[in-house]
Scaffold this motif. Structure first.
Motif, PDB file in Angstrom:
ATOM      1  N   LEU A 146      -7.209   0.909   1.697  1.00 34.33           N
ATOM      2  CA  LEU A 146      -7.422   0.783   0.319  1.00 34.33           C
ATOM      3  C   LEU A 146      -8.167   2.093   0.041  1.00 34.33           C
ATOM      4  N   SER A 173      -7.242  -9.106  -5.468  1.00 34.33           N
ATOM      5  CA  SER A 173      -7.202  -9.802  -4.382  1.00 34.33           C
ATOM      6  C   SER A 173      -6.125  -9.627  -3.081  1.00 34.33           C
ATOM      7  N   GLU A 212       0.720  -1.150   0.004  1.00 30.35           N
ATOM      8  CA  GLU A 212      -0.048  -0.015  -0.080  1.00 30.35           C
ATOM      9  C   GLU A 212       0.940   1.046   0.032  1.00 30.35           C
ATOM     10  N   ARG A 272      -9.893  -1.404 -11.444  1.00 32.92           N
ATOM     11  CA  ARG A 272      -9.981  -2.454 -10.714  1.00 32.92           C
ATOM     12  C   ARG A 272      -9.721  -2.065  -9.088  1.00 32.92           C
ATOM     13  N   LEU A 273      -8.920  -1.141  -8.811  1.00 35.62           N
ATOM     14  CA  LEU A 273      -9.145  -0.546  -7.486  1.00 35.62           C
ATOM     15  C   LEU A 273     -10.576  -0.236  -7.051  1.00 35.62           C
ATOM     16  N   SER A 282      -7.385  -6.582  -1.344  1.00 35.15           N
ATOM     17  CA  SER A 282      -8.629  -6.565  -0.769  1.00 35.15           C
ATOM     18  C   SER A 282      -8.824  -6.604   0.835  1.00 35.15           C
ATOM     19  N   GLY A 283      -9.536  -5.781   1.475  1.00 31.58           N
ATOM     20  CA  GLY A 283      -9.463  -5.945   2.827  1.00 31.58           C
ATOM     21  C   GLY A 283      -8.492  -4.985   3.627  1.00 31.58           C
ATOM     22  N   SER A 284      -7.943  -4.449   2.735  1.00 33.03           N
ATOM     23  CA  SER A 284      -6.625  -3.568   3.425  1.00 33.03           C
ATOM     24  C   SER A 284      -7.403  -2.133   3.871  1.00 33.03           C
ATOM     25  N   LYS A 336      -7.130   4.339  -3.450  1.00 38.73           N
ATOM     26  CA  LYS A 336      -8.182   4.731  -4.283  1.00 38.73           C
ATOM     27  C   LYS A 336      -8.148   5.917  -4.911  1.00 38.73           C
ATOM     28  N   ASP A 351     -13.357  -0.870  -8.293  1.00 39.46           N
ATOM     29  CA  ASP A 351     -14.090  -2.430  -8.180  1.00 39.46           C
ATOM     30  C   ASP A 351     -13.666  -3.282  -7.209  1.00 39.46           C
ATOM     31  N   GLU A 352     -12.523  -2.958  -6.356  1.00 42.72           N
ATOM     32  CA  GLU A 352     -11.805  -3.947  -5.435  1.00 42.72           C
ATOM     33  C   GLU A 352     -11.729  -5.475  -5.942  1.00 42.72           C
ATOM     34  N   ASP A 353     -11.032  -5.196  -7.342  1.00 38.99           N
ATOM     35  CA  ASP A 353     -10.924  -6.497  -8.066  1.00 38.99           C
ATOM     36  C   ASP A 353      -9.233  -7.046  -8.075  1.00 38.99           C
TER      37      ASP A 353
END
Length: 1299
Positions: free
Chosen positions: A608, A600, A543, A593-594, A603-605, A612, A596-598
């Motif tokens: 995030l 993997s 991140e 894709r960020l 994801s869950g960070s 974004k 759309d949280e696509d």
């Protein structure tokens, strides 16, 4: 003071001694005599007890008794002059009295007497001091040791000041003897006593003594003495000397100390720990080396740049060379890096982690030149060593990126705020890395610093270039551990590198050489590509790494050259390169894709949302420009952002309210805060689509324009910056939004317009309640006072025709019978009522500043009426011309001979100008507008005023009696070729070529019947060729019995204006008005067949086209008022693509447009033509584009006005005909090239009026003087050769494509 006795002298001595004792601490802290003098000169400003000193009281009393009468006399003279109106204020009075007093004879006598007395007093004080000094000399020798020990209790070498101890003055013989006693061959006791005596002597005497060379050697030897007390005395001598001597003396001291350290590290007999052993700073040897010697040197390094410009260059060179020579010492180079002993640069890095000494040395050109010269000639190894340290650290991080135990130990230690007593080897290497990064980053900023590269390093076969260094920095960002921020700052290499690269981005030359290469962009995008392709990539902190990369990419995209590199990969915009290889496409794909949280692995960070926001900001730097939006358009990023915003809004509403006393309060609050921040970030990013015309259309389609504008208004009221990369405010976005009906509605709903009008009224009429007024405001000299200029321009930016129709269309003005003095306008309709149509006594009496406020309204009206559509709206609803004429009648007086005469004042002159402007149509040579400036002399206003129609003929320029109908040979040949039924392949290109030749060589023949026949025949043949027809229309039969009763008042007024203009041009017959009415009705019926009902709350979409059809009027004049030819031509013309851009009503609520585009109310002329005008303007005329940006005004705004009214009132009729002709013959993109040519023609005036802060007024009010379409035709062709493929492709994509 003529009777100055010994008692008076004693009293004065006592007073002066008291003053000196009180300021002793301030003087002793000064580094030089000059500084001491400055302290005494400014003592009144810095000492709160200044006026309580007896000496100051004595001086004040003496001056008062000597000069009091002079001051009173001069004051009375000035006061009497002021009462008679000659004075100008208190400050001037004080200055005048002071000047006269200082020039008086009494003042000169007083100063002479005072100087004589004070010289006697000071001389007595000095003599008494010398006597006291001789008596206390013997006592001083006895107590010197006790005093010395009591003064120095701190271990720090520079913790005391030399002024806290008495000096023993010595002659050259005594100093020579002292130097001999300090010889290392002397007994220890003798040397210690000599050192003690040396510490009590003035440092300046010691440095100037003849034996200084030998003394310096003895001092260096004394530093190596095993007795810490003895070596500490030497260091204290150095510290005291540094603080009290000028640069030319301390230079000797510094170079000797640096040389001592260099010899210390080179000697095998001295203790220097290995890197692997670490450093124990409680060790006495390390204390002496690190905390005393190296700290002393570093403090001098950081202070000396403030003074060395006053000295010869050789002094600075010696200091620098001794420093670089010391830092270039490389102990035991044959050992591995972990076994080798610590070099001096390690110790300096511990003391000065971020190399502040080097930053200060590189700051000024004077010192920077010398540093870089020495580095290039002698000490390039220092740069190589810094690079090697970074390479070693990079290899260590990459080799252990999974465990990171080698790299994290130092970063963890910084979390604690406790003082460290031991640094491990890895921590020392980390410190050296941070120091090296700071040093290398500072080198890259400067051109001569970059010239030191390439550099040969031992760990690489190839030379290390600047690009290689940047790539290494990027790799360090990816794999170095994240160092949490301590209380003293963030020392993470990734953060330091990002800060350094950010500085490079801000400097164009640096960024071009260091960052704007495909190699660097590929390195920055490598982690993103790995995540997109779902390949495994070892990043220490994904991140934070991605956030750092996004920050750098955003800075690159904020500059035109960097943006071009990201968009086109260094190629031309039209180059058919693989778009996947260009940075912009990678960035936007990753951003989608960020959103759309696509991805993997992310994801869950918790970070995030921040991630974004960081990458959307990079995209925002691109899509907020016309060229960037074109590249990103296929990805529909606006849809992804609005979906993410809606999702975030829903989540923030669902977050439950925390219950007091539960453990989840902090987590809920944090989650709520993160959601709110992300929601605002997404709204801000959506708002920035409105920076371009096409982006505004996309924003309108998302349905979030009202929320975005409301968010903008909230930031606007808080005076928040648009973004970290934006230098100007929201002016451009407001101007862009206000150019559309939907945008104006959003501005109204957000409260923006109300706030603007309220603040304008406060400045124009009321003033602010919270400002205390001590003097009445000055009467404005300019028609628009400077305090109101900002709001005047803001209203002009706001009131395009689409905006004006939404805000005041179909609305009556209040026209109240009574207005309260505290009644503040809240909207544009109130501005019209209170400031423009001031036609009743109630309105006049409601204004505190009637003339100023009404003049503001009239000036605003004048600018608004330059837009013919706004004038027709105001005239049809409020009878503006009648109001102005009535006001002029009231300004008429009857003279003695019973003849009427106008009162000439600012308001009557302004009204006369407006009346001529709205009643006489024509280009720059077709009408004469009266001046608004009065002349000097007997006839201040030579222009004829009038209070009833018709307008005086003096404002009409002379026209030829009849249009030229002579047939030209070239035109005849072209017409013959067009009428030939057997047309060869490529006939269109041949026709266009011949037309261009005629336009360039004989533009005057393209008028009248010649032009009518040409465009009529050419359009006929194009409309009969299916491949050249863009629209397929239903058959329409012309009905001769069409009624004209359904024409609106706006259309009827427009018809009258057109007929008047046509008659002045000698183009129309007497009965032409009815024919034009029927033409407009036929067009309305014909176009209605291709319109579809639109679900919208906009007033302009509730029926037919609300404005006047200036293109049909133009064609009607070209056809010389022939109704049948005009209708036939328009039917055929409507099938061509060019009709969508020349004929504004053609696509109003049209079935040919996408449903959401039609419902937006935004015309293709705005979102396509005006959009590309801005794009080409930035590329072709960057100075003009920047001028618009600085003015908070947009090219699309004025272009929309020009094109909607077919340049009426801006060009002469012949040029309007040429503009229409080139668009018909050569294509609709020539509409864009014409606008660019106009801006090129106006470039110097635009730059000048930008400086004058009235660009909007100039562009709207002034006609295009001396502009000829034929003069710029060659320039238009060059634009077409470059941009036509892109422009025509987009113009053809405006309608719904068949499946």
């Amino acid at each position: 003071m003529s009777h100055f006795s010994s008692e008076d002298e004693a009293v004065l001595q006592s007073m002066l001694r008291q003053l000196l004792q009180s300021v002793k601490e301030k003087i002793t802290g000064a580094p030089s005599v000059e500084c001491s003098e400055e302290i005494l000169l400014h003592l009144e400003e810095t000492d709160e007890n200044f006026h309580n000193y007896e000496f100051v009281k004595y001086l004040r009393q003496y001056i008062s008794s000597t000069l009091g009468s002079v001051i009173e006399e001069e004051t009375e003279k000035c006061t009497s002059a002021q009462n008679q109106g000659e004075g100008t204020g208190y400050d001037t009075l004080v200055q005048h009295v002071t000047k006269k007093t200082r020039e008086s004879k009494e003042y000169r006598e007083m100063m002479h007497s005072l100087k004589n007395v004070m010289m006697v007093v000071v001389e007595s004080l000095i003599n008494k001091f010398e006597e006291d000094h001789m008596r206390s000399k013997e006592m001083l020798r006895k107590v010197k040791t006790e005093q010395h020990s009591s003064y120095h209790t701190d271990n720090c070498s520079d913790s005391d000041s030399s002024f806290n101890q008495s000096y023993t003055f010595m002659n050259q013989e005594q100093l020579q003897l002292l130097v001999e006693r300090l010889d290392p061959a002397q007994p220890k006791e003798v040397r210690q006593e000599a050192m003690q005596t040396l510490c009590s002597a003035p440092p300046s005497d010691i440095l100037n003594c003849e034996s200084w060379t030998n003394l310096r050697k003895h001092l260096a030897a004394a530093l190596l003495d095993p007795d810490p007390n003895f070596s500490d005395k030497v260091l204290k001598f150095y510290a005291r000397t540094f603080s009290s001597c000028p640069l030319n003396m301390t230079r000797e001291l510094y170079t000797s100390l640096a040389k001592y350290l260099e010899l210390y590290f080179l000697s095998e007999d001295n203790y220097v720990p290995a890197i692997s052993m670490g450093v124990d700073i409680s060790n006495p040897d390390i204390i002496r080396l690190l905390k005393k010697v190296m700290r002393l040197l570093n403090e001098y390094q950081r202070e000396v740049p403030s003074f060395w410009i006053r000295q010869p260059e050789k002094y600075m060179e010696e200091i620098m060379e001794s420093t670089l020579s010391l830092l270039s010492v490389n102990c035991e180079p044959n050992h591995t890096i972990s076994l080798k002993s610590l070099d001096p640069i390690y110790f300096l890095a511990v003391v000065d982690l971020k190399a502040m000494w080097f930053k200060k040395w590189m700051h000024s050109y004077y010192s920077r030149t010398m540093v870089l010269k020495l580095l290039e000639k002698k000490y390039k190894s220092l740069i190589a060593a810094s690079i090697e340290q970074c390479i070693y650290y990079l290899e260590a991080c990459e080799s252990v990126v999974h465990g990171t135990y080698r790299c994290r130990s130092f970063s963890k230690s910084h979390i604690s705020n406790k003082q460290k007593n031991f640094y491990t080897g890895k921590e020392l290497q980390y410190i050296h890395v941070v120091h090296s990064l700071s040093l290398l980053g500072r080198l890259l900023i400067y051109k001569q610093g970059r010239k030191l590269f390439p550099v040969q390093v031992k760990s690489r076969k190839d030379l290390m270039s600047v690009t290689d260094l940047i790539i290494m920095f990027i790799r360090l960002i990816c794999c170095s551990p994240n160092c949490p921020k301590a209380l003293t700052g963030n020392y993470s290499p990734a953060s330091l590198i990002t800060d350094g690269l950010r500085i490079l981005c801000e400097r164009k030359e640096c960024a071009t050489e260091c960052l704007y290469t495909n190699t660097v962009i590929e390195a920055l995008l490598q982690p993103i590509n790995y995540l997109l392709n779902e390949k495994e990539m070892h990043l220490n902190c994904r991140e934070m790494t991605l956030i750092h990369i996004a920050d750098i990419l955003a800075r690159i995209a904020a500059v035109d050259d960097g943006l071009s590199l990201l968009l086109y990969g260094g190629e031309k915009p039209s180059a058919p390169n693989n778009r996947s290889q260009r940075g912009a496409h990678t960035i936007v794909q990753f951003t989608k894709r960020l959103l759309d949280e696509d991805i993997s692995v992310l994801s869950g960070s918790e970070m995030l949302p921040v991630l974004k926001g960081a990458f959307i900001f990079v995209c925002r730097q691109m899509y907020s420009t016309c060229e960037g939006l074109e590249v990103l358009l296929p990805y529909h990023l606006h849809e992804s952002i609005v979906e993410a915003w809606k999702k975030t809004s829903i989540l923030s509403e669902r977050i439950s309210t925390p219950i007091a006393g539960t453990d989840c309060i902090s987590s809920v609050n944090q989650e709520s805060q993160n959601s709110a921040v992300l929601e605002e970030t997404l709204l801000d990013d959506l708002l920035n689509f409105a920076a371009t015309p096409k982006g505004l259309l996309l924003l309108q389609k998302t349905g979030a324009i009202t929320e975005c504008v409301t968010f903008m208004f909230s930031r606007f009221t808080k005076n928040l910056q648009v973004s970290g990369c934006e230098k100007f405010g929201y002016g451009v976005i407001v101007s862009q939004v206000a150019a559309t009906a939907s945008g104006a509605t959003a501005l109204h709903n957000s409260g923006f317009i109300k706030a603007l009008v309220t603040e304008l009224w406060a400045i124009l009429e009321c003033g602010r309640d919270d400002v205390r007024i001590t003097n009445p405001r000055s009467t404005p000299v300019d028609p628009i006072d400077r305090s109101c200029q900002k709001f005047f321009l803001a209203l002009i930016n706001l009131l395009s025709f689409p905006a004006a129709y939404e805000l005041i269309g179909q609305q009556l003005i209040p026209n109240k019978s009574e207005y309260s003095l505290r009644e503040v306008p809240a909207g544009i309709i109130d501005i019209v009522d209170r400031l423009i149509i001031v036609d009743t006594d109630e309105k006049i009496h409601s204004l505190f500043n009637y003339e100023q406020s009404h003049m503001f309204g009239l000036r605003l009206l004048n600018v608004l009426c330059c837009n013919l559509d706004i004038f027709l709206l105001l005239e049809s609803q409020y009878k503006i011309s009648e109001v102005l004429l009535e006001a002029q009648k009231e300004n008429v007086i009857t003279t003695s001979d019973n003849s009427p005469e106008f009162i000439i004042d600012g308001l009557s002159v302004e009204r006369n100008h407006i009346l001529v402007r709205i009643n006489v149509l024509g280009g720059p040579t077709e009408r004469i507008l009266p001046s608004r400036i009065l002349n000097k002399g007997d006839d201040p206003y030579p222009w004829q005023m009038f209070s009833s129609y018709p307008c005086p003929m003096c404002y009409l320029a002379g026209f030829q009696t009849k249009p030229d109908v002579r047939q030209d040979d070239d035109v005849s040949k072209l017409l013959f070729a067009l009428k030939n039924t057997n047309k060869p392949i490529g006939w269109i290109e041949d026709t266009q070529k011949k037309f261009c030749e005629i336009l360039e060589r004989k533009p005057y023949v393209l008028s009248g019947t010649n032009l009518a026949k040409l465009i009529e025949t050419f359009v006929l043949h194009l409309s009969e060729t299916p491949s050249d027809c863009y629209f397929i229309d239903r058959e329409y039969k012309v009905d001769g019995n069409v009624t004209t009763k359904s024409l609106t008042s706006i259309q009827l007024l427009g018809i009258k204006m057109t007929i008047s203009y046509g008659k002045h041009l000698n183009l129309l017959r007497e009965n032409a008005e009815n024919d034009l009415c029927q033409v407009l009705m036929h067009c309305e019926k014909f176009l209605k067949q291709q319109q579809t009902p639109v679900k919208s709350s906009l007033r302009s979409l509730q029926g037919g086209y609300v404005s006047f059809d200036w293109f049909v009027s133009s064609v009607f004049l070209i056809m010389m008022g022939n109704k049948e030819k005009t209708v036939t031509f328009l039917q055929q013309f409507s099938r061509l693509l060019v009709s969508a851009f020349l004929w504004m009503p053609r696509l109003h609520s049209s079935i040919h447009l996408p449903v959401d585009t039609g419902a937006s109310g935004i015309h293709p002329v705005y979102f396509c033509s005006a959009h590309y005008v801005e794009m080409l303007l930035k590329a072709e005329l960057p100075l003009v584009f920047s001028a618009f940006h600085m003015s908070g005004f947009t090219p699309s705004h004025i272009c929309q006005q020009w094109l909607m009214q077919c340049f009426w009132n801006y060009m002469d009729w012949s040029e309007i005909c040429h503009y229409i002709a080139i668009c018909i013959f050569l294509g609709p993109d020539y509409q864009i090239y014409t606008c660019i040519s106009v801006f090129k023609h106006l470039q110097q005036e635009i730059l000048q009026h930008t400086q004058n802060q009235d660009l909007q007024v100039f562009l709207k009010e002034e006609a295009l003087h001396e502009f000829r379409v034929s003069d710029y035709f060659g320039y238009m062709e060059s634009l077409a050769s470059t941009y036509r493929p892109v422009l025509l492709r987009d113009m053809k994509n405006i309608k719904v494509q068949s499946t």
